[in-house]
Design a protein around this motif. Structure first.
Motif, PDB file in Angstrom:
ATOM      1  N   LYS A 144      34.110  33.477  35.319  1.00 24.81           N
ATOM      2  CA  LYS A 144      34.406  33.531  36.806  1.00 24.81           C
ATOM      3  C   LYS A 144      33.181  33.750  37.598  1.00 24.81           C
ATOM      4  O   LYS A 144      33.164  33.380  38.663  1.00 24.81           O
ATOM      5  CB  LYS A 144      35.484  34.508  36.963  1.00 24.81           C
ATOM      6  CG  LYS A 144      36.978  33.926  36.631  1.00 24.81           C
ATOM      7  CD  LYS A 144      37.997  35.050  36.995  1.00 24.81           C
ATOM      8  CE  LYS A 144      38.063  35.100  38.544  1.00 24.81           C
ATOM      9  NZ  LYS A 144      39.087  35.945  39.213  1.00 24.81           N
ATOM     10  N   ILE A 145      32.527  34.817  37.298  1.00 20.40           N
ATOM     11  CA  ILE A 145      31.286  35.104  37.879  1.00 20.40           C
ATOM     12  C   ILE A 145      30.215  33.947  37.849  1.00 20.40           C
ATOM     13  O   ILE A 145      29.672  33.432  39.064  1.00 20.40           O
ATOM     14  CB  ILE A 145      30.542  36.507  37.275  1.00 20.40           C
ATOM     15  CG1 ILE A 145      31.369  37.654  37.439  1.00 20.40           C
ATOM     16  CG2 ILE A 145      28.978  36.431  37.874  1.00 20.40           C
ATOM     17  CD1 ILE A 145      30.854  38.814  36.664  1.00 20.40           C
ATOM     18  N   ALA A 146      30.019  33.241  37.004  1.00 17.93           N
ATOM     19  CA  ALA A 146      29.255  31.933  36.662  1.00 17.93           C
ATOM     20  C   ALA A 146      29.652  30.869  37.500  1.00 17.93           C
ATOM     21  O   ALA A 146      28.782  30.195  38.315  1.00 17.93           O
ATOM     22  CB  ALA A 146      29.138  31.345  35.105  1.00 17.93           C
TER      23      ALA A 146
ATOM     24  N   ASP B 215      33.819  41.436  37.427  1.00 18.98           N
ATOM     25  CA  ASP B 215      34.464  40.285  38.167  1.00 18.98           C
ATOM     26  C   ASP B 215      34.062  39.812  39.377  1.00 18.98           C
ATOM     27  O   ASP B 215      33.556  40.653  40.304  1.00 18.98           O
ATOM     28  CB  ASP B 215      35.985  40.700  37.929  1.00 18.98           C
ATOM     29  CG  ASP B 215      37.022  39.342  38.025  1.00 18.98           C
ATOM     30  OD1 ASP B 215      36.526  38.182  37.987  1.00 18.98           O
ATOM     31  OD2 ASP B 215      38.183  39.349  38.228  1.00 18.98           O
ATOM     32  N   TYR B 216      34.342  38.634  39.701  1.00 21.18           N
ATOM     33  CA  TYR B 216      34.071  38.185  40.950  1.00 21.18           C
ATOM     34  C   TYR B 216      34.687  36.837  41.198  1.00 21.18           C
ATOM     35  O   TYR B 216      34.493  35.895  40.524  1.00 21.18           O
ATOM     36  CB  TYR B 216      32.735  37.897  41.123  1.00 21.18           C
ATOM     37  CG  TYR B 216      32.017  37.188  42.464  1.00 21.18           C
ATOM     38  CD1 TYR B 216      32.539  38.003  43.659  1.00 21.18           C
ATOM     39  CD2 TYR B 216      31.298  36.314  42.763  1.00 21.18           C
ATOM     40  CE1 TYR B 216      32.074  37.699  44.811  1.00 21.18           C
ATOM     41  CE2 TYR B 216      30.952  35.779  43.920  1.00 21.18           C
ATOM     42  CZ  TYR B 216      31.357  36.246  45.102  1.00 21.18           C
ATOM     43  OH  TYR B 216      31.023  35.962  46.314  1.00 21.18           O
ATOM     44  N   ASP B 217      35.576  36.639  42.237  1.00 17.83           N
ATOM     45  CA  ASP B 217      36.256  35.582  42.637  1.00 17.83           C
ATOM     46  C   ASP B 217      35.793  34.632  43.783  1.00 17.83           C
ATOM     47  O   ASP B 217      36.355  33.718  44.396  1.00 17.83           O
ATOM     48  CB  ASP B 217      37.692  35.726  42.967  1.00 17.83           C
ATOM     49  CG  ASP B 217      37.850  36.833  44.204  1.00 17.83           C
ATOM     50  OD1 ASP B 217      36.891  36.880  44.925  1.00 17.83           O
ATOM     51  OD2 ASP B 217      39.052  37.340  44.400  1.00 17.83           O
ATOM     52  N   GLY B 218      34.469  35.136  44.132  1.00 12.98           N
ATOM     53  CA  GLY B 218      34.159  34.332  45.255  1.00 12.98           C
ATOM     54  C   GLY B 218      34.301  35.099  46.528  1.00 12.98           C
ATOM     55  O   GLY B 218      33.507  34.719  47.509  1.00 12.98           O
TER      56      GLY B 218
ATOM     57  N   THR C  40      33.477  46.033  40.137  1.00 12.98           N
ATOM     58  CA  THR C  40      32.524  46.560  39.129  1.00 12.98           C
ATOM     59  C   THR C  40      33.317  47.438  38.068  1.00 12.98           C
ATOM     60  O   THR C  40      34.409  47.634  38.288  1.00 12.98           O
ATOM     61  CB  THR C  40      31.522  47.483  40.125  1.00 12.98           C
ATOM     62  OG1 THR C  40      32.425  48.831  40.289  1.00 12.98           O
ATOM     63  CG2 THR C  40      30.998  46.847  41.172  1.00 12.98           C
ATOM     64  N   LYS C  41      32.587  47.555  37.033  1.00 10.56           N
ATOM     65  CA  LYS C  41      32.927  48.228  35.817  1.00 10.56           C
ATOM     66  C   LYS C  41      33.702  49.527  36.022  1.00 10.56           C
ATOM     67  O   LYS C  41      34.620  49.972  35.530  1.00 10.56           O
ATOM     68  CB  LYS C  41      31.890  48.227  34.768  1.00 10.56           C
ATOM     69  CG  LYS C  41      32.461  48.926  33.379  1.00 10.56           C
ATOM     70  CD  LYS C  41      31.364  48.779  32.270  1.00 10.56           C
ATOM     71  CE  LYS C  41      31.806  48.937  30.890  1.00 10.56           C
ATOM     72  NZ  LYS C  41      30.861  49.154  30.077  1.00 10.56           N
TER      73      LYS C  41
END
Length: 462
Positions: free
Chosen positions: A140-142, A261-264, A269-270
């Motif tokens: 998802k980050i990619a 995680d990053y959804d845009g 963060t952890k």
């Protein structure tokens, strides 16, 4: 005009066609180099004018000066000032052939290279294909972030930044504006540190002039590093000084932290922090990239190819690897040599001499890396330097960084362009390349935190 028969006869007399790729015929050994980065270019330069046929394959028709990609991304330089066409570089090199192709597979048993344009035979093969961004399996980050490994990445970052700043001036939604003006950089190595410093100076000197619609304080910059220090490959002094410089520029440095995680639109963060941001730049790692055909048992950590001390790929007699993908694993270098430009250039020059000695049946010495030091800049008049026993920071380190990088750029015109831009910027704090020449598609939407235990970082608590 020649008829087809005459044209074919003329081509047959000058070229050897191998499955659609035309390579001039030669009585000398053919060395195929895949990749025109620092290592590949240094090798080609070393072998020019020798009694060899040197064939360079690259998916681009230019060499790019990667250490200054962040300046293109932040509007300080135009892209054509840090790229240089291979054909111009090789003008006058009668034994060098360049072909714009993508190599898909190597067949070592038959000494054949398969490309998207056809096949070519080789006598010696050199892999200098470099690295790509490593997202460590975080799909998802990619998908939603941008790396910074080539000139196209830099232009994407620049267009994303400018488009989002323009959209922030349009929207009346405070939460949307926060996300559009928040910038998150993941990775505290030289690329991440330099990017953070450049963005901080953009915020300080450009934002108030270009966007009077909102205060410059609305643009928050976060630098996230998974370990407890920045620039981990440099000295403790360089690390601590860099942290101080960034904090003075009001960059939010989060150490011992990582992005999970990053959804845009929202960074998680952890440790459970949440940052609204539509701008995430990933500089946290790289991995080797090379075509199929190398036995996996010779591939080590970081997707690098294990070689012997002569840069010969283990298990093959006429295949070599240089630059970021090469890993000489010894007690002194258990992780291989550093993936930096100076190591790549030294390996390219070394291999050039080695190949000449191999062809002449002369002995070759093992590769010895000479560490000439490390430099990193954190903005105007702020840099750190580790040169052997000498560790220093500040204006002199920045001046040295500027001179070294300027002299390393290919082409007099490019050096002149970069030097002129730097001189103008030094006296005026101006970045003249703030133009959106193509749209960067960004359809991300704001996603509010889904869990109550997330610690949201907002404009109000910084």
């Amino acid at each position: 005009m020649k008829n087809n028969s005459a044209l074919n006869n003329s081509m047959d007399s000058t070229c050897m066609v191998a499955d659609e790729i035309c390579i001039p015929d030669s009585k000398f050994p053919r060395i195929v180099v895949i990749g025109g980065g620092f290592a590949g270019l240094a090798l080609v330069e070393k072998l020019r004018h020798q009694k060899l046929q040197v064939v360079l394959f690259d998916k681009n028709n230019f060499h790019q000066f990667q250490p200054l990609l962040y300046q293109v991304a932040t509007s300080a330089l135009e892209p054509d000032s840090i790229v240089f066409p291979f054909r111009k570089q090789f003008n006058g090199y009668k034994n060098v052939v360049f072909r714009l192709v993508e190599v898909e597979e190597i067949q070592p048993s038959s000494n054949v290279i398969i490309t998207n344009k056809g096949n070519v035979n080789y006598d010696y093969l050199v892999l200098a294909t470099g690295t790509s961004t490593n997202f460590f399996g975080l799909d998802k980050i990619a998908q939603n972030s941008l790396g910074m490994k080539d000139i196209r990445d830099s232009l994407n970052i620049r267009h994303m930044m400018l488009q989002n700043l323009e959209q922030a001036a349009i929207t009346c939604n405070d939460e949307e504006r926060d996300a559009l003006t928040n910038f998150v950089i993941v990775g505290g190595g030289p690329a991440g540190v330099e990017m953070a410093g450049a963005l901080a100076e953009f915020r300080k000197y450009i934002l108030p002039k270009d966007y009077p619609e909102y205060p410059s304080s609305i643009m928050n910059i976060y630098l996230i590093e998974a370990i407890d220090e920045l620039l981990s490959t440099m000295s403790d002094k360089a690390s601590s000084k860099t942290l101080k410089y960034l904090e003075n520029l009001n960059v939010n440095v989060l150490l011992n932290e990582s992005v999970s995680d990053y959804d845009g639109a929202q960074v998680i963060t952890k440790s459970g922090k949440s940052i609204l941001a539509k701008n995430l730049i990933w500089t946290a790692g790289v991995k080797g990239q090379f075509p199929k055909g190398i036995d996996e048992k010779h591939v080590v950590r970081g997707n690098r190819i294990k070689t012997d001390s002569n840069l010969k790929v283990e298990g093959y007699e006429n295949i070599f690897a240089i630059g970021d993908i090469a890993a000489i694993i010894t007690e002194e270098t258990p992780k291989g040599h550093p993936q930096v430009a100076q190591a790549a250039i030294q390996q390219g020059k070394y291999l050039g001499n080695s190949i000449l000695n191999i062809i002449k049946d002369k002995p070759i010495k093992p590769f010895q890396y000479s560490d000439k030091g490390s430099l990193a800049t954190v903005g105007k008049r702020k840099a750190v330097a580790d040169l052997g026993q000498f560790k220093f920071a500040g204006y002199f380190a920045w001046l040295l960084w500027s001179i070294v990088h300027l002299m390393s750029i290919s082409g007099f015109r490019n050096r002149l362009m970069v030097g002129f831009n730097w001189a103008v910027s030094y006296f005026t704090y101006e970045k003249s390349n703030r133009v959106i020449i193509r749209n960067f598609k960004n359809n991300n939407t704001i996603v509010k935190p889904k869990a109550s235990n997330l610690e949201t970082i907002s404009k109000n608590n910084n």
